[in-house]
Write a protein that holds these residues in place. Sequence first.
Motif, PDB file in Angstrom:
ATOM      1  N   ARG A 205     -46.625 -79.835  -5.221  1.00  0.00           N
ATOM      2  CA  ARG A 205     -45.250 -80.211  -4.868  1.00  0.00           C
ATOM      3  C   ARG A 205     -44.593 -79.040  -4.155  1.00  0.00           C
ATOM      4  O   ARG A 205     -44.805 -77.874  -4.539  1.00  0.00           O
ATOM      5  CB  ARG A 205     -44.418 -80.546  -6.117  1.00  0.00           C
ATOM      6  CG  ARG A 205     -44.933 -81.687  -6.948  1.00  0.00           C
ATOM      7  CD  ARG A 205     -44.146 -81.794  -8.245  1.00  0.00           C
ATOM      8  NE  ARG A 205     -42.752 -82.200  -8.039  1.00  0.00           N
ATOM      9  CZ  ARG A 205     -41.823 -82.191  -9.004  1.00  0.00           C
ATOM     10  NH1 ARG A 205     -42.132 -81.748 -10.219  1.00  0.00           N
ATOM     11  NH2 ARG A 205     -40.595 -82.589  -8.746  1.00  0.00           N
ATOM     12  N   ILE A 207     -40.645 -77.994  -2.989  1.00  0.00           N
ATOM     13  CA  ILE A 207     -39.215 -78.291  -3.016  1.00  0.00           C
ATOM     14  C   ILE A 207     -38.545 -77.401  -1.980  1.00  0.00           C
ATOM     15  O   ILE A 207     -38.629 -76.176  -2.061  1.00  0.00           O
ATOM     16  CB  ILE A 207     -38.619 -78.054  -4.414  1.00  0.00           C
ATOM     17  CG1 ILE A 207     -39.360 -78.899  -5.455  1.00  0.00           C
ATOM     18  CG2 ILE A 207     -37.126 -78.359  -4.421  1.00  0.00           C
ATOM     19  CD1 ILE A 207     -39.017 -78.525  -6.892  1.00  0.00           C
ATOM     20  N   GLU A 217     -34.182 -82.822   6.570  1.00  0.00           N
ATOM     21  CA  GLU A 217     -34.920 -84.023   6.964  1.00  0.00           C
ATOM     22  C   GLU A 217     -36.264 -83.666   7.580  1.00  0.00           C
ATOM     23  O   GLU A 217     -37.267 -84.365   7.386  1.00  0.00           O
ATOM     24  CB  GLU A 217     -34.088 -84.873   7.924  1.00  0.00           C
ATOM     25  CG  GLU A 217     -32.988 -85.669   7.240  1.00  0.00           C
ATOM     26  CD  GLU A 217     -33.533 -86.523   6.089  1.00  0.00           C
ATOM     27  OE1 GLU A 217     -34.523 -87.259   6.296  1.00  0.00           O
ATOM     28  OE2 GLU A 217     -32.978 -86.444   4.973  1.00  0.00           O
ATOM     29  N   ARG A 220     -38.490 -82.826   4.746  1.00  0.00           N
ATOM     30  CA  ARG A 220     -38.898 -84.058   4.057  1.00  0.00           C
ATOM     31  C   ARG A 220     -40.051 -84.741   4.805  1.00  0.00           C
ATOM     32  O   ARG A 220     -40.987 -85.279   4.201  1.00  0.00           O
ATOM     33  CB  ARG A 220     -37.708 -85.010   3.934  1.00  0.00           C
ATOM     34  CG  ARG A 220     -37.932 -86.134   2.911  1.00  0.00           C
ATOM     35  CD  ARG A 220     -36.962 -87.279   3.116  1.00  0.00           C
ATOM     36  NE  ARG A 220     -35.587 -86.887   3.198  1.00  0.00           N
ATOM     37  CZ  ARG A 220     -34.737 -86.831   2.161  1.00  0.00           C
ATOM     38  NH1 ARG A 220     -35.170 -87.117   0.952  1.00  0.00           N
ATOM     39  NH2 ARG A 220     -33.476 -86.490   2.355  1.00  0.00           N
ATOM     40  N   ALA A 224     -41.978 -82.470   1.755  1.00  0.00           N
ATOM     41  CA  ALA A 224     -41.228 -81.732   0.747  1.00  0.00           C
ATOM     42  C   ALA A 224     -40.193 -82.616   0.058  1.00  0.00           C
ATOM     43  O   ALA A 224     -39.669 -83.569   0.651  1.00  0.00           O
ATOM     44  CB  ALA A 224     -40.535 -80.533   1.380  1.00  0.00           C
ATOM     45  N   GLU A 225     -39.892 -82.282  -1.189  1.00  0.00           N
ATOM     46  CA  GLU A 225     -38.724 -82.817  -1.880  1.00  0.00           C
ATOM     47  C   GLU A 225     -37.549 -81.905  -1.510  1.00  0.00           C
ATOM     48  O   GLU A 225     -37.685 -80.682  -1.592  1.00  0.00           O
ATOM     49  CB  GLU A 225     -38.958 -82.812  -3.387  1.00  0.00           C
ATOM     50  CG  GLU A 225     -40.187 -83.596  -3.809  1.00  0.00           C
ATOM     51  CD  GLU A 225     -40.630 -83.275  -5.232  1.00  0.00           C
ATOM     52  OE1 GLU A 225     -39.815 -83.460  -6.164  1.00  0.00           O
ATOM     53  OE2 GLU A 225     -41.779 -82.828  -5.398  1.00  0.00           O
ATOM     54  N   VAL A 226     -36.425 -82.479  -1.124  1.00  0.00           N
ATOM     55  CA  VAL A 226     -35.382 -81.651  -0.524  1.00  0.00           C
ATOM     56  C   VAL A 226     -34.167 -81.531  -1.439  1.00  0.00           C
ATOM     57  O   VAL A 226     -33.808 -82.463  -2.166  1.00  0.00           O
ATOM     58  CB  VAL A 226     -34.965 -82.185   0.861  1.00  0.00           C
ATOM     59  CG1 VAL A 226     -36.166 -82.183   1.802  1.00  0.00           C
ATOM     60  CG2 VAL A 226     -34.353 -83.574   0.785  1.00  0.00           C
ATOM     61  N   VAL A 227     -33.535 -80.345  -1.365  1.00  0.00           N
ATOM     62  CA  VAL A 227     -32.335 -80.044  -2.145  1.00  0.00           C
ATOM     63  C   VAL A 227     -31.314 -79.422  -1.200  1.00  0.00           C
ATOM     64  O   VAL A 227     -31.596 -78.403  -0.562  1.00  0.00           O
ATOM     65  CB  VAL A 227     -32.655 -79.071  -3.298  1.00  0.00           C
ATOM     66  CG1 VAL A 227     -31.372 -78.600  -3.977  1.00  0.00           C
ATOM     67  CG2 VAL A 227     -33.596 -79.719  -4.305  1.00  0.00           C
ATOM     68  N   LEU A 241     -35.907 -81.031 -11.757  1.00  0.00           N
ATOM     69  CA  LEU A 241     -37.118 -81.583 -11.149  1.00  0.00           C
ATOM     70  C   LEU A 241     -38.387 -81.061 -11.804  1.00  0.00           C
ATOM     71  O   LEU A 241     -39.459 -81.668 -11.661  1.00  0.00           O
ATOM     72  CB  LEU A 241     -37.147 -81.257  -9.656  1.00  0.00           C
ATOM     73  CG  LEU A 241     -36.127 -81.984  -8.774  1.00  0.00           C
ATOM     74  CD1 LEU A 241     -36.075 -81.361  -7.385  1.00  0.00           C
ATOM     75  CD2 LEU A 241     -36.465 -83.471  -8.684  1.00  0.00           C
ATOM     76  N   THR A 242     -38.297 -79.944 -12.531  1.00  0.00           N
ATOM     77  CA  THR A 242     -39.492 -79.325 -13.124  1.00  0.00           C
ATOM     78  C   THR A 242     -39.437 -79.304 -14.649  1.00  0.00           C
ATOM     79  O   THR A 242     -40.093 -78.470 -15.283  1.00  0.00           O
ATOM     80  CB  THR A 242     -39.671 -77.887 -12.592  1.00  0.00           C
ATOM     81  OG1 THR A 242     -38.514 -77.113 -12.943  1.00  0.00           O
ATOM     82  CG2 THR A 242     -39.864 -77.870 -11.081  1.00  0.00           C
TER      83      THR A 242
END
Length: 409
Positions: A205, A207, A217, A220, A224-227, A241-242
């Motif tokens: 994963r 992030i 974007e 993503r 990736a998971e975006v923050v 998330l973890t």
Amino acid sequence: MKAVVFHGPGDIRLDTVAEPRIEQPADAVVRITTAAICGTDLHFIRGTVPGMKPGRILGHEGVGVVEEIGPDVRNLKRGDRVLVSAVLGCGSCAYCRRGYFAQCDDINPYGPRSGTGSFGSPDQQGPFNGLQAEYARVPCAHTNLFRLPDSVSDAQAIPLSDIYPTGYFGAVIADVSDGNVVAVWGCGPVGQFAVLSAFQRGAARVIAVDGHADRLERARALGAEVVNFNEVDPVEAIMELTLGIGVDCAIDAVGVDAESAKSGPAAASARQADERHREELRRIAPETNQQDGRWKPGDAPSQAHFWAIDSLAKAGTLGVVGVYPVTDTYFPIGTVLSRNLTVKAGNGNHPRYIPRLLAMVETGLVDPARMLTQHEPLSDALAAYREFDLRSPGWLKVVLEPSPVLQRA
């Protein structure tokens, strides 16, 4: 020839300057066909990385054609199309032989304890004029130039000059390996390649954290998971998330011009830290030259690595490839100590990684050209710099293309 020249913080110009010549037996002169603007260049213009010498040509990313070679260059010939490494090494000293090209003992004429040799950089990093020009002199060309296959375009090659190997180096020094959960702080060009490289090295994963929606974007799209730190507290989001553990590895791809949160839950703590950040900036960058909102330093110099360290699991590893100057002495060493964290940092050893990354591009596994968002003529470089400095939406990576020029006799 035409070149983008640094005259002082907030003052760059498109000047007519003398063409470079062979100075040492291992030199080459390259006609630049494609250059690029990097966030590192902005650090110099904003004054957050001091030490730039007025009159220095900017830029450290380039693709071109060999025009002249010195007698000690035996692996290239005139007419070869080449990629220029942003980080310079001699290829012969003990450090280069171990792959630590960024710590070369010989390339920088100011001595082995001086900075990493690089084009268009502060004087400590050597007297090397940059690549945002029609021609450039490349020292130790046998080590710092890489012949390009016809199947790889300039657009595919230019990220290999710096941003791709820097992102890859970030994943290397963060010890990213199979199954890891990784946080990448900053989704500029280097951050995008850090995301890609983390997956290439086996991350389960990734992030990605940034405050600009368009850059998130793009991360993503890489998986990736975006923050967005302007919408949520990024450390709290990563902990959620973890399962409260944190990430195994973190990569700081931001550097000294970090921005604080302007909205959302993280904004309140950011405002409490504003005065501390202003004091940091006063000490780090004693000379700046803001003009109508341009060339404005980031308002939170230490923010990225504070967040990155807070996001790590116990015994995790932070890799720092974002640029920080020697005037920056702000680092949360107490947290590092209390959690048994490992911190690694440095300039990328580009000649070590360029061949393997170029091979992936040649086989079609990676298309770095997707990261390029603007193609501008060198004659419009100043306008391009202004838009890139403002982080205008859609302006991720700017390529500069000198006008076609006749080969030298």
